[in-house]
Design an enzyme around this catalytic site. Structure first.
Site, short mmCIF file in Angstrom:
data_model
loop_
_atom_site.label_atom_id
_atom_site.label_comp_id
_atom_site.label_asym_id
_atom_site.label_seq_id
_atom_site.Cartn_x
_atom_site.Cartn_y
_atom_site.Cartn_z
N CYS A 47 86.20 91.37 108.39
CA CYS A 47 86.27 91.06 106.79
C CYS A 47 85.51 89.85 106.59
O CYS A 47 84.74 89.93 105.56
CB CYS A 47 87.74 90.83 106.50
SG CYS A 47 88.06 90.81 104.76
N CYS A 73 85.49 81.15 109.94
CA CYS A 73 85.00 82.42 109.41
C CYS A 73 83.76 83.06 110.06
O CYS A 73 83.40 84.31 109.72
CB CYS A 73 84.77 82.35 107.74
SG CYS A 73 83.27 81.38 107.39
#
Length: 236
Positions: free
Chosen positions: A129, A232
């Protein structure tokens, strides 16, 4: 390395700097405070080849206040994942107005983003994602620049604690001018300049990312709860 020689080497091909050249940069910039480092980098690198990113998160006003005061025309890249808190977008709008920022929104391919929505990928595969909605949009934008200024601070995570002021990341020079700034120095600057925190900070959110993957908590403990993930991917 003399300053004139440094400017020549950096200006010619920053992405191709040797390990020795990067070490020279780190030695040159190490004695400077973070504001002086940012001023210096605009002398040593071509300003139009410098990329600045901001997540408009917890204390982004700190970094953006310095950047906007040194180079008001600097474009700021914001990765719009499509999953931000409304408060983040409001904070972004407020700082754009207050600091007169020129912000470029980076977004994922719409079809790929839709897949992450349909499959709730933040639950099933958070790394993928992030790759779709954060890493790839930034990688695409980085092709137009030689140097990337980030606002990472070493105390934020174990990974960040090991970073240098200058490093090479994926063929690009990464500049971390605030990497050795302490939490106390950051907070003192914010207080001295009456800068606003992200509105969610007062509710107990200390590290703020996408709404699906952010909870209340100190430091980075509120990110990706229940997993070992702390980044991330854009800084790895």
């Amino acid at each position: 390395m003399g300053n004139a020689q440094l400017i020549t080497r950096v200006g010619d091909n920053s992405a191709g700097l040797s390990r020795d050249a990067i070490e020279d940069l780190n030695r040159t910039y190490a004695p400077l405070d973070f504001e002086a480092r940012i001023r210096r980098v605009y002398q040593d690198f071509a300003p139009d080849k410098i990329m600045v990113t901001s997540s408009f998160a917890a204390t982004s006003a700190y970094f953006l206040h310095i950047i906007s005061s040194i180079r008001p025309e600097q474009k700021i890249h914001f990765i719009d994942t499509g999953y931000h808190f409304e408060q983040t977008l409001d904070y972004k709008d407020y700082l754009i107005e207050r600091f007169k920022l020129d912000v470029i929104d980076l977004r994922a391919d719409s079809r790929q983003h839709q897949i992450t929505q349909d499959e709730q990928m933040w639950r099933t595969d958070p790394d993928l994602c992030c790759q779709v909605n954060k890493v790839q949009p930034l990688e695409d934008a980085k092709e137009n620049y030689d140097l990337w200024i980030s606002s990472l601070m070493g105390w934020q995570t174990e990974h960040r604690a090991g970073l240098e002021i200058f490093e090479e990341r994926r063929g690009m020079i990464k500049f971390n001018p605030m990497i050795d700034v302490t939490r106390e120095q950051r907070d003192a600057y914010i207080a001295d300049h009456d800068l606003p925190f992200h509105p969610l900070v007062q509710e107990g959110y200390h590290s703020i990312g996408c709404s699906h993957c952010t909870w209340k908590g100190e430091g980075r403990e509120g990110r990706w709860q229940g997993s070992s993930k702390t980044e991330c991917g854009i800084h790895l």
